[in-house]
Design an enzyme around this catalytic site. Structure first.
Site, PDB file in Angstrom:
ATOM      1  N   THR A  84     -32.043  10.458   3.406  1.00 42.56           N
ATOM      2  CA  THR A  84     -32.402   9.915   3.090  1.00 42.56           C
ATOM      3  C   THR A  84     -34.211  10.068   3.518  1.00 42.56           C
ATOM      4  O   THR A  84     -34.083  10.675   4.789  1.00 42.56           O
ATOM      5  CB  THR A  84     -32.125   8.397   3.867  1.00 42.56           C
ATOM      6  OG1 THR A  84     -32.783   7.269   3.323  1.00 42.56           O
ATOM      7  CG2 THR A  84     -31.106   8.517   4.811  1.00 42.56           C
ATOM      8  N   TYR A  95     -22.158   3.404  -6.349  1.00 44.14           N
ATOM      9  CA  TYR A  95     -24.032   3.354  -7.282  1.00 44.14           C
ATOM     10  C   TYR A  95     -24.361   4.728  -7.772  1.00 44.14           C
ATOM     11  O   TYR A  95     -24.367   4.821  -9.304  1.00 44.14           O
ATOM     12  CB  TYR A  95     -25.281   2.235  -7.141  1.00 44.14           C
ATOM     13  CG  TYR A  95     -26.257   2.423  -7.591  1.00 44.14           C
ATOM     14  CD1 TYR A  95     -26.011   2.028  -9.104  1.00 44.14           C
ATOM     15  CD2 TYR A  95     -27.463   3.121  -6.600  1.00 44.14           C
ATOM     16  CE1 TYR A  95     -27.298   1.607  -9.498  1.00 44.14           C
ATOM     17  CE2 TYR A  95     -28.671   3.151  -7.578  1.00 44.14           C
ATOM     18  CZ  TYR A  95     -28.710   2.773  -8.409  1.00 44.14           C
ATOM     19  OH  TYR A  95     -29.640   2.332  -9.150  1.00 44.14           O
ATOM     20  N   SER A 146     -33.621   1.801  10.587  1.00 44.93           N
ATOM     21  CA  SER A 146     -32.466   0.814  10.282  1.00 44.93           C
ATOM     22  C   SER A 146     -31.408   1.706  11.308  1.00 44.93           C
ATOM     23  O   SER A 146     -32.023   3.212  11.486  1.00 44.93           O
ATOM     24  CB  SER A 146     -32.102   0.468   9.503  1.00 44.93           C
ATOM     25  OG  SER A 146     -31.743   1.173   8.503  1.00 44.93           O
ATOM     26  N   LYS A 180     -27.973   8.509   9.301  1.00 40.98           N
ATOM     27  CA  LYS A 180     -28.345   9.801   8.626  1.00 40.98           C
ATOM     28  C   LYS A 180     -29.087  10.493   9.006  1.00 40.98           C
ATOM     29  O   LYS A 180     -29.075  11.911   9.077  1.00 40.98           O
ATOM     30  CB  LYS A 180     -28.827   8.923   7.249  1.00 40.98           C
ATOM     31  CG  LYS A 180     -28.426   7.841   6.510  1.00 40.98           C
ATOM     32  CD  LYS A 180     -26.913   8.385   6.231  1.00 40.98           C
ATOM     33  CE  LYS A 180     -27.474   9.512   4.992  1.00 40.98           C
ATOM     34  NZ  LYS A 180     -26.082   9.913   3.761  1.00 40.98           N
ATOM     35  N   TYR A 229     -28.123   2.327   9.922  1.00 39.37           N
ATOM     36  CA  TYR A 229     -28.026   3.116   8.907  1.00 39.37           C
ATOM     37  C   TYR A 229     -28.890   4.360   8.430  1.00 39.37           C
ATOM     38  O   TYR A 229     -28.007   5.309   8.749  1.00 39.37           O
ATOM     39  CB  TYR A 229     -28.240   2.053   7.232  1.00 39.37           C
ATOM     40  CG  TYR A 229     -28.129   2.747   6.498  1.00 39.37           C
ATOM     41  CD1 TYR A 229     -26.483   4.160   6.150  1.00 39.37           C
ATOM     42  CD2 TYR A 229     -29.489   3.470   5.685  1.00 39.37           C
ATOM     43  CE1 TYR A 229     -27.038   4.735   4.740  1.00 39.37           C
ATOM     44  CE2 TYR A 229     -29.577   4.409   4.409  1.00 39.37           C
ATOM     45  CZ  TYR A 229     -27.917   5.137   4.579  1.00 39.37           C
ATOM     46  OH  TYR A 229     -28.516   5.863   3.267  1.00 39.37           O
ATOM     47  N   HIS A 230     -30.112   4.005   8.933  1.00 40.00           N
ATOM     48  CA  HIS A 230     -30.885   5.349   8.552  1.00 40.00           C
ATOM     49  C   HIS A 230     -31.054   6.082   9.768  1.00 40.00           C
ATOM     50  O   HIS A 230     -30.610   7.110  10.167  1.00 40.00           O
ATOM     51  CB  HIS A 230     -32.162   5.251   8.473  1.00 40.00           C
ATOM     52  CG  HIS A 230     -32.786   4.144   6.878  1.00 40.00           C
ATOM     53  ND1 HIS A 230     -32.870   3.260   6.644  1.00 40.00           N
ATOM     54  CD2 HIS A 230     -32.542   4.972   5.858  1.00 40.00           C
ATOM     55  CE1 HIS A 230     -33.142   2.543   5.455  1.00 40.00           C
ATOM     56  NE2 HIS A 230     -32.546   3.877   4.724  1.00 40.00           N
TER      57      HIS A 230
END
Lengths: 382, 382
Positions: B144, B11, B179, B185, B181-182
């Site tokens: 993020t 994206y 999460s 990071k 995912y976070h």
């Protein structure tokens, strides 16, 4: 209690297994002999051979009557870990199953990748296995005091209440480590804390300092029950290594100024800390963090103590300051809190000349097997 | 400047590639089409098809004259990443090559493991490739804002000066994500910071908020140059998804109370932030952290704005509060600093009704292709 020990072949895993069975717990150990494989690959010899787990457990059973079941396999493989959890349904899991050496993690890319992948993959598998098979079980994970690094403020036990611009928030104590291995332990803690609060798991993270010692109440100096004992610079912890260097006539190699200060503990206290943690589980949804050491020393302090103990035995021990292969502060503030385990009843075995002399007397039996080229391995951080 | 874009199919990766060539940079993109594969596996359709990279780069070259070289492969494989670095010797690396969706990371064990392994393995390979092939190059890593979570104190840009018991220390801002995912990071940042200070690398970590938008100066609404645009709950960012839901006649699904507040930015500003970061590299041994967003909104704010914009186009937009599938604070303090990129010259494109109406007018072209069963995917955190 049914206790699963992951990494049950290691320096601490095996003594923990014997200790917990001696206190009446039902114990299963799991290992894939990774440490043995890495030692072979890096051409590292032990001071004395240690039997593999089936033989050790048989000896322990014949001496003590306590049975320990063994699973050999890789906890990175889900099918394997799932089988172990499903069959045993542990009430507590003691998680030592990591590549535990800072210098190994700094050897090269392959070693870094192995450390990162192994340590995090096992931890995430343990978390998912607990969630699937025994969501009420208590995860006791070995962390390290090295996660905190050497900040210029007091180190608290896991959490820090921060006041910032007139507001307050309680954070996980911010951590900054000085090796890749220690950095993977920071990640482990973050991973565990995420799932503990998301899924309501129970966990205790033991921020342990470097451990020293050979003898526990269970092994009673029975050679085949002694722990996996490295004296090389890669896998050997500093005080154990200094003891062997003193006996072997190899100068005690102090990195740089030698002011690097850490919290240390006797292997007997590691076992007591684990048992106290298991016997007093964390609440559901709680990540409980204990700083697991009993006293702090600089590397210079340790070298001096080993020299003095060596003198008692008529050894001439030299201390040599060498260029520091690591990137770390050689003089720094260090004031870590460590009261939680004392509050649970830990009665420390402090480092005395007697403790060092007892270790040296034992190591002297193997004096001729100490190889100088095994010790200094030239792993450089930069 | 020679700029390597990792995750160049995504994206943001693809618009970044066009943007940087439009500003005179030499760009190579790398991708393994992981996002496309995961969408296929999860039965996720896009609003419109997006050509693969060789076709997109050919179209871009024919329209703009700018050539972009493409490598397709998995950056987890050292031989592949080494080949790319060795051939191109980048001066800057823009690292988007991660599994970027919080809901995907919470789907199941396999998705969690893929996210953890992919994100950390690519990051460690990037670090080692820079060290081996271009140690002076600047790593621009996407982080993020989710790393910070929602603490009850102001969020600074990356670092926090803590005063504790009369002493002071500057820490990496302590982070706690909501999460897996976070959380990966957070780990990425710790990993990068360890090697930056150990090896003297240059790095910028961009703590980005959720991005919205379709149009950039380079794509000029040319359909085949538009970004990879998800409108499902797994990979679609909230505002993009709400725009499609409004057009498709699907109520805007606000999780819980809807007070969840985050920092957002227009995709055009992402490109400007990346370009400003690349044009102004970090120093050697510096991990520079920027908070990359331009304004904060709650989910309720976003839903209201989308409803109002929809009304302008005669759409009847409903807002529906649904049980929150995530575990997160639904009302909280949120005051993150974001001045560093403004100081470098960022001129924000703020969220206006015009911006939303322009997106909706475009999405209306695909109204008949919006599938309701693609949107709400029932990924639950607990």
């Amino acid at each position: 209690m049914r206790i699963l020990i992951l990494g049950g072949d290691g320096y601490l895993g095996w003594p923990t297994a014997m200790h917990l069975t001696a206190y009446g717990h039902e114990v299963v150990v799991v290992d894939n002999y990774l440490r043995r494989r890495l030692c072979r690959e890096e051409n590292i010899d032990l001071l004395f051979d240690v039997p593999e787990l089936p033989e050790r457990t048989a000896i322990w059973q014949s001496l003590s009557g306590h049975k320990i079941q063994v699973y050999i396999g890789d906890l990175v493989e889900w099918d394997f870990i799932a089988e172990v959890f499903e069959k045993f349904i542990p009430e507590a899991i003691v998680h030592y199953a990591e590549q535990p050496a800072a210098p190994y993690s700094m050897l090269n890319r392959q070693a870094a990748t192995l450390t990162l992948n192994n340590n995090l993959s096992v931890t995430v598998n343990v978390i998912f296995a607990v969630r699937e098979f025994c969501p009420d079980a208590h995860i006791v994970k070995l962390g390290t005091m090295g996660e905190y690094g050497t900040p210029n403020v007091d180190i608290e036990e896991g959490w820090l209440e921060v006041k910032h611009k007139g507001r307050r928030h309680k954070f996980l104590y911010p951590r900054q480590a000085s090796s890749l291995y220690h950095t993977t332990k920071i990640m482990d803690t973050d991973l565990l804390w995420f799932y503990v609060r998301t899924w309501g798991l129970r966990a205790t993270d033991l921020m342990q300092g470097p451990v020293y010692g050979l003898f526990t109440d269970e092994n009673e100096k029975h050679e085949q029950l002694l722990p996996f004992f490295n004296y090389d610079e890669i896998f050997g912890t500093v005080l154990n290594r200094f003891v062997v260097q003193a006996v072997g006539g190899y100068p005690l190699t102090v990195y740089g100024k030698g002011g690097q200060t850490r919290g240390y503990l006797n292997i007997k206290d590691t076992l007591n800390c684990i048992r106290l943690s298991v016997d007093n589980p964390a609440d559901k949804g709680e990540l409980r963090i204990f700083n697991q050491f009993t006293e702090t020393f600089s590397v210079n302090d340790l070298a001096e103590k080993v020299r003095e103990a060596g003198n008692q035995l008529g050894l001439k021990v030299e201390i040599q300051h060498v260029a520091n292969p690591r990137i770390e502060a050689e003089e720094h503030y260090y004031h870590p809190r460590h009261t939680a385990l004392l509050d649970l009843g830990l009665a420390p075995h402090y480092l005395s000349e007697g403790v060092l002399v007892e270790m040296m007397e034992y190591v002297i039996k193997y004096k001729d097997q100490i190889k100088h080229d095994q010790i200094y391995r030239k792993v450089k951080w930069a």
